[in-house]
Design a protein around this motif. Structure first.
Motif, PDB file in Angstrom:
ATOM      1  N   PHE A  16       0.855  -1.190   0.000  1.00 26.34           N
ATOM      2  CA  PHE A  16       0.000   0.000   0.000  1.00 26.34           C
ATOM      3  C   PHE A  16       0.888   1.236   0.000  1.00 26.34           C
ATOM      4  CE2 PHE A  16      -2.908  -3.074   1.991  1.00 26.34           C
ATOM      5  CZ  PHE A  16      -4.025  -2.894   1.184  1.00 26.34           C
ATOM      6  N   PRO A  17       0.820   2.091  -1.018  1.00 26.21           N
ATOM      7  CA  PRO A  17       1.538   3.365  -0.940  1.00 26.21           C
ATOM      8  C   PRO A  17       0.868   4.291   0.064  1.00 26.21           C
ATOM      9  CG  PRO A  17       0.182   3.298  -2.909  1.00 26.21           C
ATOM     10  CD  PRO A  17       0.082   1.925  -2.282  1.00 26.21           C
ATOM     11  N   LEU A  18       1.600   5.305   0.469  1.00 22.49           N
ATOM     12  CA  LEU A  18       1.052   6.281   1.399  1.00 22.49           C
ATOM     13  C   LEU A  18      -0.148   6.986   0.767  1.00 22.49           C
ATOM     14  CD1 LEU A  18       1.301   7.795   4.089  1.00 22.49           C
ATOM     15  CD2 LEU A  18       2.826   9.406   2.923  1.00 22.49           C
ATOM     16  N   ARG A  19      -1.251   7.039   1.499  1.00 24.57           N
ATOM     17  CA  ARG A  19      -2.485   7.624   0.969  1.00 24.57           C
ATOM     18  C   ARG A  19      -2.819   8.926   1.676  1.00 24.57           C
ATOM     19  NH1 ARG A  19      -6.704   2.554  -0.034  1.00 24.57           N
ATOM     20  NH2 ARG A  19      -5.362   1.365  -1.476  1.00 24.57           N
ATOM     21  N   GLU A  20      -3.637   9.705   1.000  1.00 26.12           N
ATOM     22  CA  GLU A  20      -4.065  10.987   1.538  1.00 26.12           C
ATOM     23  C   GLU A  20      -4.881  10.766   2.818  1.00 26.12           C
ATOM     24  OE1 GLU A  20      -3.566  14.887   1.273  1.00 26.12           O
ATOM     25  OE2 GLU A  20      -3.313  13.784  -0.600  1.00 26.12           O
ATOM     26  N   GLY A  21      -4.486  11.443   3.890  1.00 24.26           N
ATOM     27  CA  GLY A  21      -5.202  11.369   5.155  1.00 24.26           C
ATOM     28  C   GLY A  21      -4.713  10.290   6.094  1.00 24.26           C
ATOM     29  N   TRP A  22      -3.846   9.404   5.644  1.00 27.42           N
ATOM     30  CA  TRP A  22      -3.386   8.328   6.518  1.00 27.42           C
ATOM     31  C   TRP A  22      -2.540   8.852   7.664  1.00 27.42           C
ATOM     32  CZ3 TRP A  22      -1.764   3.065   3.932  1.00 27.42           C
ATOM     33  CH2 TRP A  22      -2.919   2.411   3.494  1.00 27.42           C
ATOM     34  N   LEU A  23      -1.626   9.741   7.390  1.00 25.91           N
ATOM     35  CA  LEU A  23      -0.737  10.220   8.438  1.00 25.91           C
ATOM     36  C   LEU A  23      -1.493  10.997   9.506  1.00 25.91           C
ATOM     37  CD1 LEU A  23       2.400  11.325   6.373  1.00 25.91           C
ATOM     38  CD2 LEU A  23       2.033   9.207   7.642  1.00 25.91           C
TER      39      LEU A  23
END
Length: 397
Positions: A16-23
């Motif tokens: 899974f690449p880094l997604r918007e809102g995950w951090l």
């Protein structure tokens, strides 16, 4: 230079690449629980799958927002505390740049290999897979399969490669990675090939200084030649994809902005050097937001107490209509957690206003306030508004 073999990091992102809102979700979980575990409970609390929770745990650690605790979980880092105040939802590109720095400097990872060791012009996915396989065979102590390498390259390209400018992008696509906005990798739609490119937007000067500071710490020195900022491993020339002219321009601007702190450009013989103060990357991050005047991130809409309508609904187009307020500054104001909550809140306010406006219009018609014709009703309403405005200003019609 001979490099010792080390264990290469493979598959921890669960493809899974880094997604918007995950951090921001991970930071909220860290603030609530004090630690982060990639288990089923965390997945249910965040509304994501179990493998996604494991992937988010990796991204929090790789981005520098958390570090491993003694019990095996993750604890908030100093960067986490610095980001939580001005930009907890990663609305500023500077926060994403600092995340990129931590990723690209992560040893024995696909991110470090790509920005330091992978060279060349436009390439396709197969070329990247072959180059990474050769790198792992040469410098990694562990072995992997072709499928594992393909997954690493696919995750890298999905996270960083921005689509062409003429390609339509769905704004509701939540699988988009925030790292794409940096513009470090572009995908050509006509050929399907990828290319490392220099960012189109200016790199924040504090990001450049943080990168130089980390390079000075690696060399245990306070001064570096400007040529080292281009060619050395983990240098701004490699991690930020900056050429010599760009680095020269950023050095001069850094000396102008932070000369009082000790950032100096000097000439030793025929070699120009940059001298850095002993400031950590977290301190450079905080100085960026102090320079642009951002202290608080929680923004609530401005409210006109003399009007029943909340006016800043146009903040979907311009976030500057928000004023910085938080529970610490003014108790009783709710903090909007993310952009989706803001949009939902504004839709609710707009619907309430529309329903109230309809009730007032129907009431006016029942009481004979207007004759029912559209033109006369608009004229009467306009005259009433003008009369009220002039009365408030103390003028007579």
């Amino acid at each position: 230079m001979n490099r010792e073999k080390s264990r290469f990091e493979l598959g921890r992102h669960e493809t899974f690449p880094l997604r918007e809102g995950w951090l921001s979700k991970g930071m909220t979980r860290l603030a609530e629980k004090g630690c982060f575990e990639g288990d089923l409970e965390t997945a249910d609390a965040l509304g994501i799958g179990r493998n996604m929770a494991k992937s988010l745990r990796y991204w929090l650690e790789a981005s520098g927002l958390a570090h491993r605790a003694e019990g095996g979980g993750l604890e908030p880092s100093a960067l986490n505390s610095a980001v939580a105040a001005p930009d907890p939802h990663f609305e500023y590109a500077t926060s994403t740049w600092f995340i990129h720095l931590n990723l690209a400097r992560r040893p024995a990872s696909v991110w470090n290999w790509f920005f330091n060791d992978f060279r060349g012009g436009p390439f396709d996915r197969e070329t990247g897979v072959e180059a990474l396989m050769r790198h792992i065979r040469t410098y990694a102590s562990n072995k992997t399969t072709l499928t594992g390498v393909q997954r690493e390259v696919a995750c890298l390209l999905s996270a960083y490669s921005a689509p062409p400018a003429n390609e339509k992008v769905d704004p509701e696509d939540y699988t988009i990675s925030p790292l794409r906005q940096l513009g470090l990798v572009v995908r050509h739609a006509d050929t399907g090939r990828y290319e490392k490119t220099a960012p189109l937007d200016d790199i924040p000067i504090e990001v450049f200084l943080a990168c130089v500071d980390l390079l000075c710490r690696d060399s245990d020195t306070e001064s570096l030649a400007l040529s080292d900022l281009i060619s050395r491993r983990n240098s701004p020339g490699r991690l930020l994809d900056a050429d010599g002219d760009t680095i020269d321009r950023m050095c001069r601007r850094a000396a102008d902005l932070y000369g009082s702190l000790g950032v100096q450009i000097s000439l030793l013989g025929s070699t120009r050097t940059i001298t850095m103060p002993r400031l950590t990357p977290v301190e450079w991050y905080s100085r960026h937001f102090a320079r642009i005047g951002v202290r608080h991130a929680c923004r609530v809409p401005q409210v006109d107490k003399h009007c029943r309508r909340y006016r800043p609904s146009r903040t979907l187009r311009a976030l500057s209509a928000y004023i910085p307020l938080c529970a610490a500054c003014r108790p009783g104001h709710a903090v909007l957690r993310n952009y989706g909550d803001r949009r939902l809140w504004q839709r609710q306010i707009s619907s309430r206003w529309d329903r109230g406006f309809g009730r007032r219009e129907r009431s006016r018609k029942r009481t004979g306030a207007c004759d029912g014709s559209g033109e006369n009703a608009r004229r009467q309403s306009r005259s009433r508004r003008c009369a009220r405005r002039e009365a408030c200003l103390g003028h007579k019609r």
